[in-house]
Write a protein that holds these residues in place. Structure first.
Motif, PDB file in Angstrom:
ATOM      1  N   THR A   1      -3.023  54.320 -21.526  1.00  0.00           N
ATOM      2  CA  THR A   1      -4.135  53.518 -21.003  1.00  0.00           C
ATOM      3  C   THR A   1      -3.719  52.728 -19.766  1.00  0.00           C
ATOM      4  O   THR A   1      -4.424  51.795 -19.370  1.00  0.00           O
ATOM      5  N   GLN A   2      -2.623  53.097 -19.151  1.00  0.00           N
ATOM      6  CA  GLN A   2      -2.202  52.411 -17.933  1.00  0.00           C
ATOM      7  C   GLN A   2      -3.115  52.797 -16.776  1.00  0.00           C
ATOM      8  O   GLN A   2      -3.456  53.961 -16.600  1.00  0.00           O
ATOM      9  N   SER A   3      -3.512  51.800 -15.990  1.00  0.00           N
ATOM     10  CA  SER A   3      -4.439  52.053 -14.894  1.00  0.00           C
ATOM     11  C   SER A   3      -4.376  50.947 -13.857  1.00  0.00           C
ATOM     12  O   SER A   3      -4.253  49.770 -14.201  1.00  0.00           O
ATOM     13  N   ASP A   4      -4.472  51.345 -12.587  1.00  0.00           N
ATOM     14  CA  ASP A   4      -4.559  50.370 -11.494  1.00  0.00           C
ATOM     15  C   ASP A   4      -6.003  50.069 -11.123  1.00  0.00           C
ATOM     16  O   ASP A   4      -6.270  49.129 -10.375  1.00  0.00           O
ATOM     17  N   LYS A   5      -6.940  50.866 -11.629  1.00  0.00           N
ATOM     18  CA  LYS A   5      -8.332  50.761 -11.208  1.00  0.00           C
ATOM     19  C   LYS A   5      -9.267  50.240 -12.289  1.00  0.00           C
ATOM     20  O   LYS A   5     -10.408  49.894 -12.003  1.00  0.00           O
ATOM     21  N   ALA A   6      -8.807  50.204 -13.525  1.00  0.00           N
ATOM     22  CA  ALA A   6      -9.701  49.881 -14.636  1.00  0.00           C
ATOM     23  C   ALA A   6     -10.213  48.445 -14.579  1.00  0.00           C
ATOM     24  O   ALA A   6     -11.329  48.162 -15.017  1.00  0.00           O
TER      25      ALA A   6
ATOM     26  N   PRO B   1      -3.759  61.033 -16.690  1.00  0.00           N
ATOM     27  CA  PRO B   1      -3.824  59.571 -16.594  1.00  0.00           C
ATOM     28  C   PRO B   1      -5.260  59.071 -16.439  1.00  0.00           C
ATOM     29  O   PRO B   1      -6.141  59.784 -15.945  1.00  0.00           O
ATOM     30  N   VAL B   2      -5.479  57.825 -16.814  1.00  0.00           N
ATOM     31  CA  VAL B   2      -6.805  57.217 -16.712  1.00  0.00           C
ATOM     32  C   VAL B   2      -7.302  57.221 -15.270  1.00  0.00           C
ATOM     33  O   VAL B   2      -8.472  57.530 -15.007  1.00  0.00           O
ATOM     34  N   ASP B   3      -6.431  56.885 -14.316  1.00  0.00           N
ATOM     35  CA  ASP B   3      -6.875  56.833 -12.921  1.00  0.00           C
ATOM     36  C   ASP B   3      -7.310  58.203 -12.409  1.00  0.00           C
ATOM     37  O   ASP B   3      -8.208  58.302 -11.563  1.00  0.00           O
ATOM     38  N   GLU B   4      -6.708  59.276 -12.925  1.00  0.00           N
ATOM     39  CA  GLU B   4      -7.134  60.620 -12.532  1.00  0.00           C
ATOM     40  C   GLU B   4      -8.499  60.939 -13.137  1.00  0.00           C
ATOM     41  O   GLU B   4      -9.344  61.567 -12.483  1.00  0.00           O
ATOM     42  N   VAL B   5      -8.731  60.500 -14.364  1.00  0.00           N
ATOM     43  CA  VAL B   5     -10.047  60.676 -14.983  1.00  0.00           C
ATOM     44  C   VAL B   5     -11.106  59.944 -14.159  1.00  0.00           C
ATOM     45  O   VAL B   5     -12.204  60.474 -13.916  1.00  0.00           O
TER      46      VAL B   5
ATOM     47  N   LEU C   1     -10.708  51.687 -23.102  1.00  0.00           N
ATOM     48  CA  LEU C   1      -9.612  50.825 -23.549  1.00  0.00           C
ATOM     49  C   LEU C   1      -8.908  50.165 -22.370  1.00  0.00           C
ATOM     50  O   LEU C   1      -8.590  48.968 -22.400  1.00  0.00           O
ATOM     51  N   ALA C   2      -8.644  50.937 -21.316  1.00  0.00           N
ATOM     52  CA  ALA C   2      -7.964  50.392 -20.139  1.00  0.00           C
ATOM     53  C   ALA C   2      -8.793  49.274 -19.522  1.00  0.00           C
ATOM     54  O   ALA C   2      -8.254  48.228 -19.119  1.00  0.00           O
TER      55      ALA C   2
ATOM     56  N   ALA D   1      -8.640  45.987 -28.053  1.00  0.00           N
ATOM     57  CA  ALA D   1      -9.407  47.207 -28.305  1.00  0.00           C
ATOM     58  C   ALA D   1      -8.438  48.282 -28.768  1.00  0.00           C
ATOM     59  O   ALA D   1      -7.339  48.405 -28.227  1.00  0.00           O
ATOM     60  N   ARG D   2      -8.840  49.066 -29.750  1.00  0.00           N
ATOM     61  CA  ARG D   2      -7.945  50.075 -30.306  1.00  0.00           C
ATOM     62  C   ARG D   2      -8.597  51.459 -30.272  1.00  0.00           C
ATOM     63  O   ARG D   2      -9.828  51.599 -30.294  1.00  0.00           O
ATOM     64  N   TYR D   3      -7.751  52.462 -30.219  1.00  0.00           N
ATOM     65  CA  TYR D   3      -8.167  53.865 -30.183  1.00  0.00           C
ATOM     66  C   TYR D   3      -8.404  54.345 -31.615  1.00  0.00           C
ATOM     67  O   TYR D   3      -7.613  54.045 -32.513  1.00  0.00           O
ATOM     68  N   VAL D   4      -9.484  55.092 -31.830  1.00  0.00           N
ATOM     69  CA  VAL D   4      -9.819  55.594 -33.159  1.00  0.00           C
ATOM     70  C   VAL D   4      -9.959  57.115 -33.092  1.00  0.00           C
ATOM     71  O   VAL D   4     -10.655  57.651 -32.224  1.00  0.00           O
ATOM     72  N   SER D   5      -9.291  57.808 -34.004  1.00  0.00           N
ATOM     73  CA  SER D   5      -9.449  59.258 -34.119  1.00  0.00           C
ATOM     74  C   SER D   5     -10.212  59.573 -35.391  1.00  0.00           C
ATOM     75  O   SER D   5     -10.157  58.828 -36.372  1.00  0.00           O
ATOM     76  N   GLY D   6     -10.935  60.695 -35.369  1.00  0.00           N
ATOM     77  CA  GLY D   6     -11.679  61.065 -36.562  1.00  0.00           C
ATOM     78  C   GLY D   6     -12.526  62.283 -36.328  1.00  0.00           C
ATOM     79  O   GLY D   6     -12.175  63.173 -35.542  1.00  0.00           O
ATOM     80  N   TYR D   7     -13.673  62.300 -36.992  1.00  0.00           N
ATOM     81  CA  TYR D   7     -14.588  63.431 -36.913  1.00  0.00           C
ATOM     82  C   TYR D   7     -16.015  62.915 -36.775  1.00  0.00           C
ATOM     83  O   TYR D   7     -16.332  61.795 -37.172  1.00  0.00           O
TER      84      TYR D   7
END
Length: 303
Positions: free
Chosen positions: A139-144, A185-189, A205-206, A215-221
């Protein structure tokens, strides 16, 4: 945390699901040894109770250990020490979901107050929440931060601002499975304005963490519905990802930027952490094997 079926029943109508997740690795050469760390078993949450969960592996592992990781997620560590050219991991679970309705966005506290209160607190629980205020490897980003400042303006209620953020991601970014990889990376997205659910979760998140909000990342379905008039295809579902934001007295509130919604009782939680790297469904190492192909089939079946 509140866990257990009796607690889920207190929150309203229960929906029950069977989840089947099959992963098959095929190798061009023999593998002499492989080890895999699995996040495939759903966890108990205030809105979800795991009725059963099991993982079967072929070839049969020489060692197997089930445990909980640092974040409280169910894990399974396996080691296969016989030669093989194919590995099959099949996870099957039954869960009951009953989510509490979210608060009205304008009834949540001002976001600056949430950030100030949680970052000033020194209780054990507060310190555990504070770790989600900081950037993590994916979640590292210079633009977020500039993105966050568009929505987190002085005096805005936290959920109102967060919903505006995920609405922007939903409307401004294209869902494109070919555009990114798990390492993008987030900045590329942000540059290509494309990605998949994990990219959109990492971007949100960023932005949130750039203004010191947990804020936390959640995985699931996510239960998917076939187009009208068409039959549901077996194995056509997929893993999903979203995020949770800490909203003070309201606790953690889930947000799904891929679908621009607050997750409902059709979202099934498997694990949470700082980003995808903490909760990837399967990772590990192999000795030998050459090139390999991976096939994944997921079914989410209402019971």
């Amino acid at each position: 945390m509140i866990a257990g079926r009796d607690k889920a029943e207190d929150r309203g109508a229960i929906k029950r699901y069977k989840v089947e997740h099959l992963t098959r690795y095929r190798y061009s050469q023999n593998v002499s040894l492989s080890q895999h760390f699995l996040h495939l078993m759903p966890r108990n949450t205030p809105s979800q109770h795991v009725e059963s969960s099991r993982i079967t592996v072929e070839p049969l592992p020489a060692t197997r250990r089930e445990n909980n990781d640092y974040f409280g997620n169910a894990t399974c560590l396996i080691s296969i020490d016989e030669e093989h050219t194919e590995t099959q991991v099949f996870a099957q679970s039954e869960v009951a979901v009953a989510r509490q309705p979210p608060p009205e966005p304008d009834a949540t506290p001002v976001w600056e107050d949430v950030a100030a209160d949680i970052n000033a607190a020194r209780s054990k629980d507060a310190l555990f929440i504070q770790q989600y205020c900081y950037s993590s490897p994916q979640t590292q980003s210079d633009k977020a931060r500039s993105l966050a400042q568009r929505f987190f303006k002085p005096g805005v209620p936290i959920l109102q601002a967060a919903l505006a953020l995920i609405d922007h991601i939903y409307r401004s970014y294209n869902y494109d499975p070919e555009a990114t990889t798990i390492a993008t990376p987030v900045d590329e997205v942000m540059r290509i304005k494309s990605g998949v659910c994990q990219d959109f979760a990492h971007l949100a998140l960023a932005a949130l963490r750039s203004v010191r909000l947990p804020a936390r990342y959640v995985s699931g379905y996510l239960l998917t519905h076939p187009p009208e008039g068409q039959q549901r295809l077996q194995g056509a579902d997929a893993s999903h990802a979203w995020l949770s934001i800490w909203a003070g007295a309201h606790g953690w509130i889930d947000l799904d930027p891929t679908n621009n919604i607050i997750p409902s009782d059709e979202h099934i939680t498997v694990a949470w952490g700082r980003d995808y790297g903490d909760v990837s469904p399967i990772n590990g190492v192999t000795f030998g094997g050459g090139e390999h192909d991976v096939d994944v089939e997921v079914d989410v079946l209402p019971l």
